[in-house]
Design a protein around this motif. Structure first.
Motif, PDB file in Angstrom:
ATOM      1  N   ILE A 135      38.535  72.554  74.229  1.00  0.00           N
ATOM      2  CA  ILE A 135      39.291  71.453  73.632  1.00  0.00           C
ATOM      3  C   ILE A 135      38.408  70.507  72.818  1.00  0.00           C
ATOM      4  O   ILE A 135      38.830  70.018  71.772  1.00  0.00           O
ATOM      5  CB  ILE A 135      40.102  70.674  74.716  1.00  0.00           C
ATOM      6  CG1 ILE A 135      41.055  69.661  74.071  1.00  0.00           C
ATOM      7  CG2 ILE A 135      39.186  69.950  75.674  1.00  0.00           C
ATOM      8  CD1 ILE A 135      42.284  70.263  73.529  1.00  0.00           C
ATOM      9  N   ASP A 136      37.176  70.274  73.257  1.00  0.00           N
ATOM     10  CA  ASP A 136      36.316  69.359  72.499  1.00  0.00           C
ATOM     11  C   ASP A 136      35.969  69.936  71.129  1.00  0.00           C
ATOM     12  O   ASP A 136      35.878  69.210  70.138  1.00  0.00           O
ATOM     13  CB  ASP A 136      35.064  68.965  73.299  1.00  0.00           C
ATOM     14  CG  ASP A 136      34.178  70.148  73.662  1.00  0.00           C
ATOM     15  OD1 ASP A 136      34.672  71.303  73.678  1.00  0.00           O
ATOM     16  OD2 ASP A 136      32.987  69.900  73.948  1.00  0.00           O
ATOM     17  N   LEU A 141      36.992  70.048  65.246  1.00  0.00           N
ATOM     18  CA  LEU A 141      37.458  70.762  64.055  1.00  0.00           C
ATOM     19  C   LEU A 141      38.584  69.999  63.352  1.00  0.00           C
ATOM     20  O   LEU A 141      38.612  69.901  62.130  1.00  0.00           O
ATOM     21  CB  LEU A 141      37.943  72.169  64.415  1.00  0.00           C
ATOM     22  CG  LEU A 141      36.879  73.211  64.698  1.00  0.00           C
ATOM     23  CD1 LEU A 141      37.502  74.474  65.285  1.00  0.00           C
ATOM     24  CD2 LEU A 141      36.070  73.531  63.456  1.00  0.00           C
ATOM     25  N   LYS A 142      39.511  69.461  64.109  1.00  0.00           N
ATOM     26  CA  LYS A 142      40.644  68.739  63.533  1.00  0.00           C
ATOM     27  C   LYS A 142      40.209  67.486  62.790  1.00  0.00           C
ATOM     28  O   LYS A 142      40.907  67.036  61.884  1.00  0.00           O
ATOM     29  CB  LYS A 142      41.655  68.371  64.626  1.00  0.00           C
ATOM     30  CG  LYS A 142      42.433  69.551  65.138  1.00  0.00           C
ATOM     31  CD  LYS A 142      43.424  69.133  66.214  1.00  0.00           C
ATOM     32  CE  LYS A 142      44.229  70.322  66.695  1.00  0.00           C
ATOM     33  NZ  LYS A 142      45.183  69.966  67.751  1.00  0.00           N
ATOM     34  N   ASN A 143      39.057  66.922  63.152  1.00  0.00           N
ATOM     35  CA  ASN A 143      38.576  65.697  62.513  1.00  0.00           C
ATOM     36  C   ASN A 143      37.721  65.959  61.273  1.00  0.00           C
ATOM     37  O   ASN A 143      37.265  65.017  60.632  1.00  0.00           O
ATOM     38  CB  ASN A 143      37.780  64.849  63.514  1.00  0.00           C
ATOM     39  CG  ASN A 143      38.678  64.230  64.559  1.00  0.00           C
ATOM     40  OD1 ASN A 143      39.801  63.844  64.261  1.00  0.00           O
ATOM     41  ND2 ASN A 143      38.193  64.144  65.792  1.00  0.00           N
TER      42      ASN A 143
END
Length: 169
Positions: A135-136, A141-143
């Protein structure tokens, strides 16, 4: 025999890896044919067009401008063929002539590889990945900006590809 120095398609110069310009004579007509090995990027850009305004600079300094029809040819390299019908051939002295009955046509693929072409202009294609990550890493990646991720993955994959190539040898 006449050679091609440069080519413009609809006013845009394109990189030509190899070419052949010749007169194609059939029983009913004569046409000017221009076969080109181009980059995959140029091939994708022009492959679906029916016709183009073509400017050809020849090795001897002559410049030919013509409205030409385009067809793509199968082969291992990105190749387009441009042609136009000719009413007269007097302005085309020194051009190679091919008859519809000839068994040999100019082979413009000889001596060129796709790797050579990609060294000059590497095409980009979209790729979608489905990954299962901690999850980290997903949050990180999303940021990130898409352009940064493209650069990161491109570099990472090249490093991995080079590592594999060294291990195989």
């Amino acid at each position: 025999m006449v050679g091609v120095k440069s080519v413009k398609l609809d006013g845009e110069s394109i990189y030509v890896f190899n070419s052949a310009i010749y007169l194609f004579e059939s029983a009913s007509s004569c046409s000017l044919e221009l076969g080109l090995i181009v980059s995959e990027v140029a091939f994708k850009k022009y492959k679906d067009m029916e016709s183009l305004i073509v400017e050809i600079e020849l090795d001897d300094g002559r410049i030919l401008s013509s409205f030409m029809y385009l067809r793509t040819l199968p082969g291992r390299l990105p190749q387009i063929n441009l042609f136009c019908e000719l009413d007269e051939t007097e302005n085309y002295e020194g051009f190679h002539s091919v008859s519809e009955n000839d068994s040999v046509f100019p082979n413009i693929e000889e001596g060129i590889t796709l790797e050579d072409i990609r060294k000059v202009e590497m095409p980009n294609e979209k790729a979608t990945l489905k990954l299962t990550l901690p999850i980290d890493q997903v949050e990180w990646l999303k940021n990130q900006k898409a352009s940064d991720l493209n650069s990161i993955f491109k570099d990472l994959i090249y490093v991995y590809m080079n590592k594999q190539a060294r291990e195989e040898h």
